[in-house]
Write a protein that holds these residues in place. Structure first.
Motif, PDB file in Angstrom:
ATOM      1  N   LEU A  38       0.836  -1.198   0.000  1.00  0.00           N
ATOM      2  CA  LEU A  38       0.000   0.000   0.000  1.00  0.00           C
ATOM      3  C   LEU A  38       0.873   1.251   0.000  1.00  0.00           C
ATOM      4  O   LEU A  38       0.607   2.214  -0.739  1.00  0.00           O
ATOM      5  N   ASN A  40       2.309   2.197  -3.310  1.00  0.00           N
ATOM      6  CA  ASN A  40       1.370   2.775  -4.261  1.00  0.00           C
ATOM      7  C   ASN A  40       1.477   4.301  -4.312  1.00  0.00           C
ATOM      8  O   ASN A  40       0.973   4.921  -5.233  1.00  0.00           O
ATOM      9  N   ARG A  78      -5.214   2.956  -7.820  1.00  0.00           N
ATOM     10  CA  ARG A  78      -4.983   3.731  -6.605  1.00  0.00           C
ATOM     11  C   ARG A  78      -4.227   5.026  -6.897  1.00  0.00           C
ATOM     12  O   ARG A  78      -4.097   5.877  -6.006  1.00  0.00           O
ATOM     13  N   HIS A  98      -7.528   7.063  -3.860  1.00  0.00           N
ATOM     14  CA  HIS A  98      -6.717   6.734  -2.692  1.00  0.00           C
ATOM     15  C   HIS A  98      -7.208   7.553  -1.494  1.00  0.00           C
ATOM     16  O   HIS A  98      -8.124   8.384  -1.617  1.00  0.00           O
TER      17      HIS A  98
END
Length: 378
Positions: free
Chosen positions: A54, A57, A250, A254
């Motif tokens: 994550l 990203n 994303r 996001h």
């Protein structure tokens, strides 16, 4: 789907770890007579790996190249574990499997931007996966389409057409992973595009406020009320109004994107967290329903797959927003929702080994059909 000569083996494995970042789904598929899933296995991501994926990203972290390389190795380890479990369950030796389709974990997706070509970047370590499993691996499945001027996504509509398409009918397939994408399967051609945020925003908000990775069955969302002002703001996202071909990830949907909208909506600042979750769920349903109304070519059957198909509240909202459409999961056509995308990547691996195209220019906007993927032999 194009016809092809017989493959060395009809058995393929497909692996899927999508933008939901919830883990890996894998299937062992026999393509000898159509598409038959023999086994399904899955594993959740270790929390540290999920957090790292994550974080990767978003730009700006320290030592990103080093961290990305190690995350790719850890991802390959998760993939190898799922492959081992599939083979164990099926009692199938690795030598009987022609190839694994593993497209990796998307951490940037910016086609056609910056220099006119852009890029799509998936973390993966296919060489390690081939070493650990003893099976050929087909990876990097998106970049050739991007090089040919396409979006590189979605790649599943060609598979959807072969599996769910029916002559004389228009069938709609909605995959709700972290991002939602719609396939329109019609006699006059196939259309497909990303249509909204899928589970990404819902899951993020749920984790932040409940500690749970997702809203089980949509129960938390169902306990709240939709905030009309916030919903209207979210639905004003310019991407939703774009014409296909289009894809997203994303890079757009996001946590910071959501916080910006919350900051501009006074009602959101006073609302319980459950109301925000209800609004995010409605946003996913409404953006998907809008895509169906605008581009569905009169289709009256919507088959839903991906993790979102297990969100009962979301499915109810889709049905309510599309009163003239029969909404069901892909299980109604014989393939459970969590197996569809993994099976698609098994099919894409097969296409690569047979030297056949895997993309649809009508979907991605590429200049023509292309063989997708790089092959790492066993």
């Amino acid at each position: 789907m194009p016809s092809a000569a017989a493959a060395p083996s009809s058995l393929y494995i497909g692996l899927m770890s999508g933008t939901s970042l919830d883990g890996v789904d894998g299937v062992l598929v026999d393509f000898a007579h159509g598409t038959r899933v023999l086994q399904h296995a899955s594993c959740g991501f270790d929390p540290a790996l999920r957090a790292e994926l994550l974080a990767l990203n978003s730009p700006g972290g320290q030592d990103e190249l080093h961290r990305a390389a190690l995350a790719a190795n850890a991802l390959a380890r998760s993939y190898a574990g799922v492959v081992a479990e599939l083979l164990r369950q099926a009692g199938t030796p690795a030598a009987q499997v022609a190839a694994i389709g593993a497209h990796g974990q998307t951490v940037r997706h910016r086609p056609q931007l910056f220099d006119g070509c852009g890029y799509t970047l998936q973390l993966n370590s296919p060489a390690l996966l081939a070493e650990w499993t003893g099976i050929a691996v087909v990876a990097d499945l998106r970049s050739r389409d991007v090089a040919a001027g396409g979006q590189g996504a979605p790649l599943v509509p060609a598979f959807h057409q072969g599996l769910f398409g029916r002559p004389g009918e228009t069938t709609l397939v909605l995959n709700i992973g972290g991002i939602a994408n719609l396939s329109v399967l019609a006699d006059d051609g196939v259309l497909g595009f990303d249509c909204g945020p899928g589970n990404a925003l819902m899951d993020g908000w749920c984790l932040q406020h409940t500690g749970q990775a997702f809203d089980n069955g949509g129960q938390w969302a169902a306990s709240g009320r939709v905030l009309p002002e916030l919903l209207a703001q979210l639905m004003g996202e310019p991407f939703l109004a774009q014409q296909p071909p289009k894809s997203t990830g994303r890079d757009l949907f996001h946590a910071h994107w959501l916080q910006q909208h919350l900051a501009r909506c006074p009602a959101a600042g006073r609302a319980p967290a459950a109301d925000i979750q209800a609004t995010l769920t409605e946003f996913t349903a409404a953006s998907c329903a809008d895509a169906v109304r605008r581009f569905g070519r009169g289709g009256v059957e919507l088959l839903v797959c991906g993790g979102g198909a297990l969100n009962t509240h979301l499915m109810h909202r889709l049905a309510a927003l599309l009163p003239g459409v029969q909404v069901a999961t892909t299980a109604a056509r014989g393939l459970p929702p969590l197996q569809v995308e993994a099976a698609a990547f098994a099919w894409l691996a097969r296409q690569a080994l047979l030297g056949l195209p895997g993309n649809l220019p009508s979907v991605t906007g590429a200049r023509g059909p292309r063989i997708l993927g790089a092959i790492y032999p066993a």
